[in-house]
Structures are given as C-alpha cells and as structure tokens.
Design an enzyme around this catalytic site. Structure first.
Site, PDB file in Angstrom:
ATOM      1  N   HIS A 128      -1.320   6.217   2.916  1.00  0.00           N
ATOM      2  CA  HIS A 128      -2.050   5.088   3.515  1.00  0.00           C
ATOM      3  C   HIS A 128      -2.179   4.004   2.458  1.00  0.00           C
ATOM      4  O   HIS A 128      -2.339   4.281   1.268  1.00  0.00           O
ATOM      5  CB  HIS A 128      -3.448   5.548   3.959  1.00  0.00           C
ATOM      6  N   TYR A 131      -4.317  -3.776   1.924  1.00  0.00           N
ATOM      7  CA  TYR A 131      -4.685  -4.860   1.013  1.00  0.00           C
ATOM      8  C   TYR A 131      -5.129  -6.045   1.855  1.00  0.00           C
ATOM      9  O   TYR A 131      -4.457  -6.411   2.826  1.00  0.00           O
ATOM     10  CB  TYR A 131      -3.519  -5.222   0.083  1.00  0.00           C
ATOM     11  N   SER A 303      -3.600  -1.127  17.687  1.00  0.00           N
ATOM     12  CA  SER A 303      -3.337  -1.332  16.258  1.00  0.00           C
ATOM     13  C   SER A 303      -4.349  -0.583  15.402  1.00  0.00           C
ATOM     14  O   SER A 303      -4.010  -0.028  14.345  1.00  0.00           O
ATOM     15  CB  SER A 303      -3.358  -2.827  15.930  1.00  0.00           C
TER      16      SER A 303
END
Length: 342
Positions: A128, A131, A303
């Site tokens: 995973h 940023y 998402s």
C-alpha cells in the site's frame, strides 16, 4: 503564470500513477490491462482510478487466469470544495494557523495518489502507498481564482503486508524507503509511526511489517516530531521529499513481484485469505482515510473500497498461525513484535 504547489502536486501524482501502472503492466504482459476510469466530482474536482481485476467466467467465482496480480488499484484524486466549521475545528488540533468561528466555512484543495496491490501468490506481499497534499484558503476575493493560503500540509507513506515472511523482501523494501528519506532520524520516526498506525487493537498485532507513515508535514510545529530532528519544513523541501518517496515505489516493490517463488499449495492459499481478512478488518474498522471517505457526502465508494482484496476468509478459532515453528507462526511473531529491518 507562476506554478503553484497545487499544479506541482497534480503533475507529480499524475506522473507517478502512469509510471506505476505501466511498470505493473509490463511485468505481466499477458495479463489483462488495468481499467482506466476517469471521473468528475460534481461538487468540484476530478480523478482517475486505474484498477486491475480478472473477471471470472460464467458460473465461476474466481478467475482461472494465473496472473501475477489478483486485484490492484492505483488511484489519483484532485478535489476542491468547502470545509464546514466542524471540520475546521477538528483540524485546528494540528494546524493552529487555521482561523475558526462556528459560522464560517473555508475553501479546501486536496490531491493525492493512493494504491494497493494484492498479488495472487501467497508468497508475494501486498503493498500500500499513499501521498497527498491538503490546502485550506480564505474565501476567494472578487477577481481572484483562489484565496490566501491559511494552512497546508503533506502526508503519506508506504507499507508492506506479507502472508509469509521473507526477510530479504523486508530488508529490500525498508532499505529503499530509508534511502529515499535521506534522513535516518526521519526514517526511524516514520517507521515507528507506521507500526503504531497500522496496529489492529482487537487482534493485538500489526497489519503488516511496516514501512513509513506520516501526516501533517508543514512548517508548523509537529505534534510527533521533536524540534531537534532535522526535517524538511518549507513547501518546496517537503515536495521534494514526497517526490523521492513516490519515485521509490517502483524499485521498492517490483523486484518482489519479479522474484522466483515456490508454487503455493491450498494450505498457503488458506493462510493468505485469513491474513487478508485481517487486512479488511483494519481498513474498515480503523483506517482514517477509509472512514473519512465513507462519511463524505457524494463520496466515490468504489474508489474508497478499492483497497479491499478480492477474496478473504475468516475461521472460528483457526489453528493456523498457532503451531510452533510453523511458517505461519513466524510471521505472526513479527506482527506482534515489530522489528527493525535496516
């Protein structure tokens, strides 16, 4: 026109997404391509979700394709809107520069890349990375495009979640991240934060073997980092730090996907699915990003839940992981007592 930090972050995360998806596709050229799903946020912003999955044939629940990846997502979002007073009040705990009164909302901008990769082999770890950049401004004055910035910060990190422990993998992953930090003190602080953040209290174990985790990096005093620790403080410095870490993702992880592994058995697959169950538990119960997303009006749920594995398993009082000197017990010991890998 001067390039703003918003522009720079957008360019960075769009480039990282393209590079990472391309690298993953090139590693397994016979596998299906990533689905690229561009979207627009009605209340402000846009994104691109790049998702890998193998659709099963009719009558089956799992694809028979022997791909390196089982499920993966590399998502970018760039959104803006208005923060209500309650959210501003909560953020003031870490950002004292934020103005607040109970009747005033403020504009915000948020951009980030988030990815999760679940490989098919039980011997290849899940990874995973995330940023992000967040900015809050004053209300926009007439004739201006954006208001004066009143608070900004960066956050992110990357972490590894193996089902079976390969110490060479662990050392490679952590060494690559440490080298990208170019700061041993900062690496140690963010590695410790990662172990603490990805802890599953009801299991008394970490989700994986860690990496880096950090938030609220700005020029303000930091709640977790001593003022004596040398660290990037100005926007350009932190942007360069984030850029190095983002660009370290491919060399930190793709060698693990390319490595020759033993052929797994049904026993190994069963353990992998049990460990994925732990992954689901953390993400749905404790992960701040997932919880925030699910509470956000008009959120893009597909998402947000991209991070979950395609399949997972729960067993009542499973014996796996408890047998002395087993490979399963070996990883459990590390999850209950995090180690330093470099």
């Amino acid at each position: 026109m001067a390039t703003t930090m918003r522009n720079k972050v957008e360019t960075l995360i769009d480039g990282l997404q393209d590079d990472i998806v391309t690298a993953l596709e090139e590693l397994d050229p016979d596998a299906p391509r990533f689905k690229r799903d561009a979207w627009i946020r009605a209340s402000g912003g846009r994104g691109l979700s790049c998702v890998f999955a193998c659709t099963p044939d009719a009558g089956q629940t799992t694809s028979m394709l022997q791909t390196k990846l089982e499920k993966a997502g590399v998502n970018v979002s760039v959104v803006h809107g208005i923060l209500p007073p309650a959210a501003i009040k909560e953020m003031r705990a870490d950002h004292s520069s934020l103005p607040y009164d109970e009747n005033t909302s403020l504009p915000f901008f948020a951009a980030g890349i988030s990815l999760v990769i679940h490989p098919r082999s039980p011997f290849v770890p899940t990874v995973h990375a995330n940023y992000r950049y967040f900015e809050i401004t004053e209300q926009v004055a007439e004739g201006e495009q954006t208001g004066k910035i009143v608070a900004w910060w960066f956050g992110g990190g990357s972490d590894l979640t193996p089902s079976y422990l390969d110490e060479e993998d662990a050392r490679h992953f952590h060494t690559t991240l440490k080298d990208a930090c170019q700061n041993d003190e900062l690496y140690s602080a963010f590695k410790k934060w990662c172990d603490e953040y990805f802890f599953i209290p009801h299991r008394q174990e970490t989700r994986g073997i860690g990496g880096l985790f950090f938030d609220d990096l700005s020029n303000e005093k930091h709640a977790r980092i001593s003022e004596e620790v040398k660290r990037p403080r100005e926007p350009e410095e932190i942007f360069e730090f984030i850029s190095r870490l983002g660009n370290a993702f491919i060399p930190s992880y793709t060698p693990l996907l390319q490595k020759n592994r033993d052929d797994p058995t049904d026993h190994h697959r069963r353990w992998q699915l049990l460990r994925r169950g732990r992954y689901v538990e953390f993400n749905l119960v404790y992960d701040r990003g997932t919880k925030f997303g699910l509470k956000t009006p008009s959120a893009r749920i597909e998402s947000i839940l991209m991070s979950l594995p395609e399949t997972a398993r729960w067993e009542y009082m499973s014996e796996l992981g408890t047998q002395a000197d087993s490979e399963e017990e070996r990883i459990v010991k590390v999850l209950k007592n995090p180690r330093n890998w470099v």
